[in-house]
Motif scaffolding. Structure first.
Motif, PDB file in Angstrom:
ATOM      1  N   ARG A  81     -10.504  -1.016   0.981  1.00  0.00           N
ATOM      2  CA  ARG A  81      -9.205  -1.670   0.778  1.00  0.00           C
ATOM      3  C   ARG A  81      -9.305  -2.534  -0.468  1.00  0.00           C
ATOM      4  O   ARG A  81     -10.306  -3.223  -0.662  1.00  0.00           O
ATOM      5  N   VAL A 132      -7.060  -5.335  -2.867  1.00  0.00           N
ATOM      6  CA  VAL A 132      -5.891  -6.214  -2.975  1.00  0.00           C
ATOM      7  C   VAL A 132      -6.027  -7.054  -4.239  1.00  0.00           C
ATOM      8  O   VAL A 132      -7.012  -7.789  -4.384  1.00  0.00           O
ATOM      9  N   ASP A 175      -2.969   3.356  -3.795  1.00  0.00           N
ATOM     10  CA  ASP A 175      -3.840   2.939  -2.694  1.00  0.00           C
ATOM     11  C   ASP A 175      -4.226   1.469  -2.758  1.00  0.00           C
ATOM     12  O   ASP A 175      -4.930   0.977  -1.891  1.00  0.00           O
ATOM     13  N   SER A 176      -3.779   0.773  -3.817  1.00  0.00           N
ATOM     14  CA  SER A 176      -4.062  -0.652  -3.955  1.00  0.00           C
ATOM     15  C   SER A 176      -2.795  -1.440  -3.658  1.00  0.00           C
ATOM     16  O   SER A 176      -1.692  -0.912  -3.735  1.00  0.00           O
ATOM     17  N   GLU A 177      -2.968  -2.697  -3.330  1.00  0.00           N
ATOM     18  CA  GLU A 177      -1.828  -3.539  -2.956  1.00  0.00           C
ATOM     19  C   GLU A 177      -1.984  -4.910  -3.573  1.00  0.00           C
ATOM     20  O   GLU A 177      -3.029  -5.239  -4.125  1.00  0.00           O
ATOM     21  N   PHE A 210       0.854  -1.185   0.000  1.00  0.00           N
ATOM     22  CA  PHE A 210       0.000   0.000   0.000  1.00  0.00           C
ATOM     23  C   PHE A 210       0.897   1.245   0.000  1.00  0.00           C
ATOM     24  O   PHE A 210       1.907   1.296   0.701  1.00  0.00           O
ATOM     25  N   ILE A 227      -7.104   0.383   7.561  1.00  0.00           N
ATOM     26  CA  ILE A 227      -8.218   1.237   7.168  1.00  0.00           C
ATOM     27  C   ILE A 227      -8.873   1.777   8.431  1.00  0.00           C
ATOM     28  O   ILE A 227      -8.740   1.213   9.519  1.00  0.00           O
ATOM     29  N   GLN A 264     -12.541  -4.801   0.098  1.00  0.00           N
ATOM     30  CA  GLN A 264     -13.300  -4.587   1.322  1.00  0.00           C
ATOM     31  C   GLN A 264     -14.093  -3.313   1.088  1.00  0.00           C
ATOM     32  O   GLN A 264     -13.503  -2.245   0.866  1.00  0.00           O
ATOM     33  N   TRP A 309     -16.352  -8.102   2.375  1.00  0.00           N
ATOM     34  CA  TRP A 309     -15.284  -8.465   1.441  1.00  0.00           C
ATOM     35  C   TRP A 309     -15.914  -9.167   0.253  1.00  0.00           C
ATOM     36  O   TRP A 309     -16.702 -10.103   0.412  1.00  0.00           O
ATOM     37  N   THR A 366     -15.040   1.331  -2.002  1.00  0.00           N
ATOM     38  CA  THR A 366     -13.954   0.438  -1.608  1.00  0.00           C
ATOM     39  C   THR A 366     -13.115   1.068  -0.515  1.00  0.00           C
ATOM     40  O   THR A 366     -12.669   2.200  -0.646  1.00  0.00           O
ATOM     41  N   ARG A 381     -12.573   0.117  -7.987  1.00  0.00           N
ATOM     42  CA  ARG A 381     -13.045   1.166  -7.069  1.00  0.00           C
ATOM     43  C   ARG A 381     -14.257   1.899  -7.646  1.00  0.00           C
ATOM     44  O   ARG A 381     -15.220   2.186  -6.939  1.00  0.00           O
ATOM     45  N   ARG A 394      -2.868  -4.477   6.613  1.00  0.00           N
ATOM     46  CA  ARG A 394      -2.424  -3.306   5.858  1.00  0.00           C
ATOM     47  C   ARG A 394      -1.813  -2.278   6.799  1.00  0.00           C
ATOM     48  O   ARG A 394      -2.292  -2.060   7.904  1.00  0.00           O
TER      49      ARG A 394
END
Length: 189
Positions: free
Chosen positions: A155, A157, A43-45, A10, A119, A74, A129, A153, A143, A115
Motif C-alpha cells: 500500500r 499513500v 494503485d496509490s492514494e 485508491f 490489502i 506498507q 510501514w 509495496t 514501489r 483502504r
C-alpha cells in the motif's frame, strides 16, 4: 490562480477523461480548468495537488525544484535498519539510481483511513510501514525502490508535499479543498 488539494482514492486514475473501468479525477473534482501537478498511479492514494497555473504546476511536479514529497509505504516483510539505510543512500533501479532520500519507520495512526478494497492480509508474512521523503517522483519510484531492496509495496499513500500534510487538511478519500493562492507550504524545498 486556483490550487486544490485532493485525497486521491485508491483506483482513481490521474486524468480527467473517462475510463472504462476506473474512476478518474472528474469523478472527484468539479472545478474546471485545473490539472494535476504531478501524478499518483491508480494503485496509490493520498495527496494530489491540482492547479490552473502552469508555473506552479511545474514548481510542484518537476524534480529540479527538489520539492519534498512524503510517502507512507506498507511493505511486505520486516524491514531492518540496514535496509532503511540502503533506501536513504539511493537505490540502483537498473535504468537510473535514485537520489538520496530520507527513510524512516512510521506507525500509522487512526488518521490514516482504511483502504477500499483492503490489502490482502497474510498471517504468516509480516508487514512494515516506512516513510520515504523523496525529491524526484519518477514513474512508480517508491514501489520500485522498495522492491529493489527486497520489500514489495503493498500500500502506498502520499502524505505530504513540501510542508503541506494530508492529515492536517483532514481530507478523507475523494474529498478536496481549495487552498489559498499563497499557500503556507510555498517556498519549502
Amino acid at each position: 490562480m486556483r490550487l486544490l488539494a485532493l485525497n486521491k482514492p485508491f483506483g482513481t486514475i490521474c486524468q480527467f477523461s473517462p475510463h472504462e473501468t476506473r474512476a478518474s479525477l472528474a469523478d472527484w473534482i468539479k472545478v474546471p480548468g485545473v490539472y494535476p501537478a504531478g501524478r499518483l498511479d491508480s494503485d496509490s492514494e493520498g495527496l494530489l495537488l491540482l492547479t490552473d497555473d502552469g508555473a506552479l504546476q511545474a514548481r510542484i511536479a518537476e524534480p529540479r525544484h527538489k520539492l519534498v514529497k512524503r510517502y507512507w509505504a506498507q511493505v511486505e516483510g520486516a524491514v531492518d535498519p540496514a535496509t532503511l539505510k540502503k533506501l536513504a543512500r539511493g537505490v540502483d533501479l537498473g535504468d537510473y539510481v535514485t537520489r538520496p532520500c530520507r527513510a524512516d519507520y512510521v506507525e500509522p495512526t487512526d488518521t490514516l483511513w482504511t483502504r477500499t478494497p483492503p490489502i490482502r492480509y497474510r498471517a504468516a508474512i509480516p508487514s512494515t510501514w516506512i516513510e520515504l521523503s523523496i525529491t524526484e517522483g519518477k514513474n512508480r519510484q517508491v514501489r520500485r525502490m522498495t522492491a529493489a531492496v527486497g520489500f514489495p509495496t503493498l500500500r502506498l499513500v502520499r502524505v505530504g508535499i513540501g510542508a503541506l500534510d494530508i492529515f492536517s487538511l483532514g481530507l478523507q478519500p475523494g474529498e478536496s479543498v481549495e487552498l489559498p493562492s499563497k499557500a503556507p507550504w510555498e517556498g519549502v524545498a
